[in-house]
Design a protein around this motif. Structure first.
Motif, mmCIF file in Angstrom:
data_model
loop_
_atom_site.group_PDB
_atom_site.id
_atom_site.type_symbol
_atom_site.label_atom_id
_atom_site.label_comp_id
_atom_site.label_asym_id
_atom_site.label_seq_id
_atom_site.Cartn_x
_atom_site.Cartn_y
_atom_site.Cartn_z
ATOM 1 N N TYR A 140 30.497 29.822 42.186
ATOM 2 C CA TYR A 140 31.209 30.301 43.364
ATOM 3 C C TYR A 140 30.444 29.935 44.634
ATOM 4 N N PRO A 141 31.144 29.783 45.763
ATOM 5 C CA PRO A 141 30.446 29.505 47.016
ATOM 6 C C PRO A 141 29.560 30.692 47.403
ATOM 7 N N GLU A 142 28.365 30.397 47.789
ATOM 8 C CA GLU A 142 27.371 31.428 48.075
ATOM 9 C C GLU A 142 27.856 32.371 49.194
ATOM 10 N N GLY A 143 27.972 33.640 48.842
ATOM 11 C CA GLY A 143 28.363 34.658 49.823
ATOM 12 C C GLY A 143 29.850 34.866 49.978
ATOM 13 N N ARG A 144 30.687 33.937 49.466
ATOM 14 C CA ARG A 144 32.129 34.037 49.642
ATOM 15 C C ARG A 144 32.804 34.171 48.278
ATOM 16 N N GLU A 145 32.798 35.362 47.753
ATOM 17 C CA GLU A 145 33.474 35.559 46.473
ATOM 18 C C GLU A 145 33.833 37.020 46.292
ATOM 19 N N ALA A 146 34.724 37.269 45.336
ATOM 20 C CA ALA A 146 35.288 38.609 45.196
ATOM 21 C C ALA A 146 35.579 38.904 43.733
ATOM 22 N N THR A 147 34.857 39.872 43.197
ATOM 23 C CA THR A 147 35.174 40.325 41.841
ATOM 24 C C THR A 147 36.365 41.269 41.907
ATOM 25 N N ILE A 148 36.882 41.657 40.755
ATOM 26 C CA ILE A 148 38.032 42.567 40.733
ATOM 27 C C ILE A 148 37.994 43.371 39.442
ATOM 28 N N SER A 149 38.506 44.597 39.496
ATOM 29 C CA SER A 149 38.560 45.458 38.312
ATOM 30 C C SER A 149 39.680 46.465 38.502
ATOM 31 N N TRP A 150 40.303 46.838 37.402
ATOM 32 C CA TRP A 150 41.360 47.858 37.457
ATOM 33 C C TRP A 150 40.738 49.229 37.215
ATOM 34 N N PRO A 151 41.008 50.246 38.054
ATOM 35 C CA PRO A 151 41.934 50.200 39.198
ATOM 36 C C PRO A 151 41.221 50.259 40.550
ATOM 37 N N ASP A 152 39.879 50.140 40.553
ATOM 38 C CA ASP A 152 39.142 50.532 41.751
ATOM 39 C C ASP A 152 38.517 49.403 42.559
ATOM 40 N N LEU A 153 38.426 48.200 42.024
ATOM 41 C CA LEU A 153 37.894 47.077 42.803
ATOM 42 C C LEU A 153 39.059 46.163 43.182
ATOM 43 N N HIS A 154 39.239 45.951 44.491
ATOM 44 C CA HIS A 154 40.451 45.289 44.968
ATOM 45 C C HIS A 154 40.162 43.973 45.677
ATOM 46 N N ASN A 155 41.189 43.155 45.706
ATOM 47 C CA ASN A 155 41.235 41.977 46.560
ATOM 48 C C ASN A 155 42.529 42.098 47.351
ATOM 49 N N LYS A 156 42.399 42.430 48.648
ATOM 50 C CA LYS A 156 43.572 42.627 49.493
ATOM 51 C C LYS A 156 43.409 41.857 50.798
ATOM 52 N N PHE A 157 44.521 41.310 51.288
ATOM 53 C CA PHE A 157 44.528 40.727 52.625
ATOM 54 C C PHE A 157 45.902 40.943 53.239
ATOM 55 N N THR A 158 45.966 40.885 54.575
ATOM 56 C CA THR A 158 47.225 41.035 55.302
ATOM 57 C C THR A 158 47.587 39.716 55.957
#
Length: 572
Positions: free
Chosen positions: A456-474
């Motif tokens: 992954y690019p250093e510093g720019r990444e996002a893990t995810i897990s159900w139900p409490d770790l999110h990836n959201k954008f507007t």
């Protein structure tokens, strides 16, 4: 001179002499009476008027010394007995010493005897006295302090009444008057009644509740009984529905103003919620439906929006409240057409025009995690985010379960390598995060991995897990965004199609606050070997430009913990 003439002269001389004698007789008599009066006053002045009692103790006819001895003997024990103070709220017993009160026998007797020429005093001696209070001494500071300490038993706050409409029934609870003890008045009461009485009622002032019982009864009769007397029928357009009293009474407010007057009113928000819920159930109010954009590849189809029907707010409040407040029990509420937030015209005007960002990450083929990546990618592919809407990866995918086709694969749990159903889709999340990063949208929620992963690019990444770790954008661009997600055996690519708003440049600092990993040996059968990776912090930035000018800059810090060197001695 004849005899008759002489005789007349003698009579004429004797009459003035008799007239001069009678004032002397009257004066002598008065002096005698005064002397007798004064003598009686002297004789009776040292004695208590007959028939006199002091605090129930008979001292009539006794001289001063005898009366003092009688009272000292009879009232001496009163100072050892508690005084019970009573009020409408309760009672309290305190010793005379605590209250600072005592009996002055000398002063008591002095008030009963003594020389006096007043006719009324002499009359009392002759006709008889009455029951007199003892002379009570009061230490007012001590008395006041003792009474303050006793207010918890003697005083009572007023209890407000209530008018409840719970369950659609009007129920009145009567208020209760409070009481507060008056110190000066209570001192006077103790002086008057003690020690003849061991129980003394305090002087107390009534404290009225804010809302009187009469006001509560008035509101119940004039409003509350009417309000819950029957359901209210509401007509909206061609549709009618009923509101039961138990449904709308939570929206009724019965609060008193400063004068204690209750003016019934509606909680407008609650009343609207109650009426609108019933209206929706009866299809008298229909929610507008947004236009829907779907894609076949990159070819869009726009499903037209559906206008809604809503009750007019002002009409709802006025008409329904009138029906609740009066025996008519009917309300006619105006309706209005409601357009959705995303209309057909808006949907067509904001269809994607161009590719605004794209990002690819890579992985080794043949791993279990690749199956999860491909499955999640198929679900996410074609997701459309209208302008102003928020994307949530967890909302689109839902919980990752074996029933949906996900398998166990590697994850990070509490800083250690582990396995879980759905493992590996953090790579999907990281790829989406980077596509969103370069599209210039608003990044709402993301969480970096526990430790740094080189794919992954250093510093720019996002893990995810159900139900409490999110990836959201507007989506803050000027058009809708079509998300295309394509996964192969070795890579995943996420492309955003829309209306380009920003040119985005990424920045990154050097690593700092480097932390070396530790070495562990683990004999747990679920242990997974780990290769060491240093921990560090890195600052990542984003520069957003329009027409070559910087319009916004952003910066955030990613903190990677070290990946410890773990050797498993009992691995499965």
């Amino acid at each position: 001179m004849t005899l008759d003439t002489w005789s007349d002269e003698i009579d004429h001389d004797e009459q003035p002499r008799e007239r001069r004698r009678w004032p002397l007789v009257v004066g002598a008599s008065l002096l005698a009476l005064v002397a007798a009066y004064v003598a009686a006053a002297f004789l009776l002045g040292d004695r208590v008027p007959r028939g006199t009692t002091v605090a129930g103790v008979a001292v009539g006819g006794q001289d001063a010394a005898t009366a003092r001895a009688t009272l000292a003997r009879a009232l001496g024990g009163a100072s050892a007995e508690p005084i019970v103070l009573t009020s409408p709220a309760g009672e309290v017993a305190m010793s005379p010493e605590e209250l600072g009160v005592g009996i002055d026998v000398d002063e008591t007797v002095a008030g009963l005897v003594g020389f006096s020429l007043a006719p009324v005093d002499l009359w009392h001696h002759l006709a008889g006295g009455s029951d007199e209070p003892a002379a009570v001494t009061v230490d007012e500071d001590a008395f006041g302090a003792a009474l303050e300490d006793a207010r918890g038993e003697l005083d009572a706050e007023p209890v407000e009444g209530s008018l409840s409409l719970e369950g659609g029934t009007a129920t009145l609870t009567e208020p209760r008057t409070g009481t507060t003890t008056d110190v000066e008045g209570t001192v006077a009461a103790v002086r008057r009644w003690w020690p003849a009485e061991g129980t003394v009622e305090v002087a107390a002032a009534s404290v009225e509740p804010k809302v009187s019982a009469d006001e509560l009864r008035r509101v119940k009769a004039e409003f509350a009984d009417v309000a819950v007397s029957a359901p209210v029928t509401v007509t909206a357009g061609e549709t009618s529905f009923t509101l039961e009293p138990k449904a709308f009474v939570p929206a009724i407010v019965l609060e008193a103003d400063e004068s204690g007057t209750i003016v019934p009113r509606a909680d407008e928000k609650k009343l609207a919620e109650v009426v609108r819920a019933a209206a929706r159930k009866a299809d008298a109010e229909v929610e507008a439906k947004d236009a829907v954009v779907t894609f076949s590849g990159r070819t869009p189809t726009v499903k037209a929006h559906v206008p809604g029907v809503a009750l007019d707010d002002a009409s709802l409040q006025a008409q329904v409240w009138k029906a609740i407040s009066t025996p008519t029990r009917t309300a006619t509420v105006a309706t209005k057409k409601v357009e959705p937030g995303f209309t057909t015209a808006a949907a067509k005007a904001t269809l994607p025009k161009e590719k605004i960002s794209s990002f690819t990450t890579y992985y080794k083929p043949g791993q279990a995690r690749v199956r999860n990546i491909k499955l999640a990618s198929r679900v996410l592919d074609g997701t459309y985010i209208p302008p102003g809407e928020q994307f949530s990866m967890n909302a689109v995918l839902g919980e990752r379960t074996a029933g949906k086709g996900y398998v166990e694969a590697g994850i990070i749990r509490n800083g250690r390598a582990a396995e879980s159903v759905g493992g590996g889709i953090s790579q999907v999340s990281t790829t989406i995060f980077n596509a969103a990063f370069f599209a210039g949208v608003q990044l709402d929620a993301w969480t970096p991995h526990y430790y740094y992963i080189s794919r992954y690019p250093e510093g720019r990444e996002a893990t995810i897990s159900w139900p409490d770790l999110h990836n959201k954008f507007t989506n803050t661009t000027d058009g809708g965004i079509l998300m295309q997600v394509a996964a192969t055996d070795t890579s995943i690519t996420v492309s955003f199609w829309g209306t380009k708003k920003y040119d985005v440049t990424a920045t990154k600092s050097d690593r700092y606050d480097v932390v070396q990993p530790k070495r562990y040996t683990d004999d747990d059968p679920d242990c997974i070997n780990q290769s060491p990776v240093v921990g560090f912090k890195v600052d990542v930035g984003r520069i957003l430009k329009q027409g070559g000018k910087v319009v916004k800059t952003e910066k955030f810090t990613t903190n990677y913990r070290p990946e410890d060197d773990v050797t498993c001695t009992n691995a499965r």
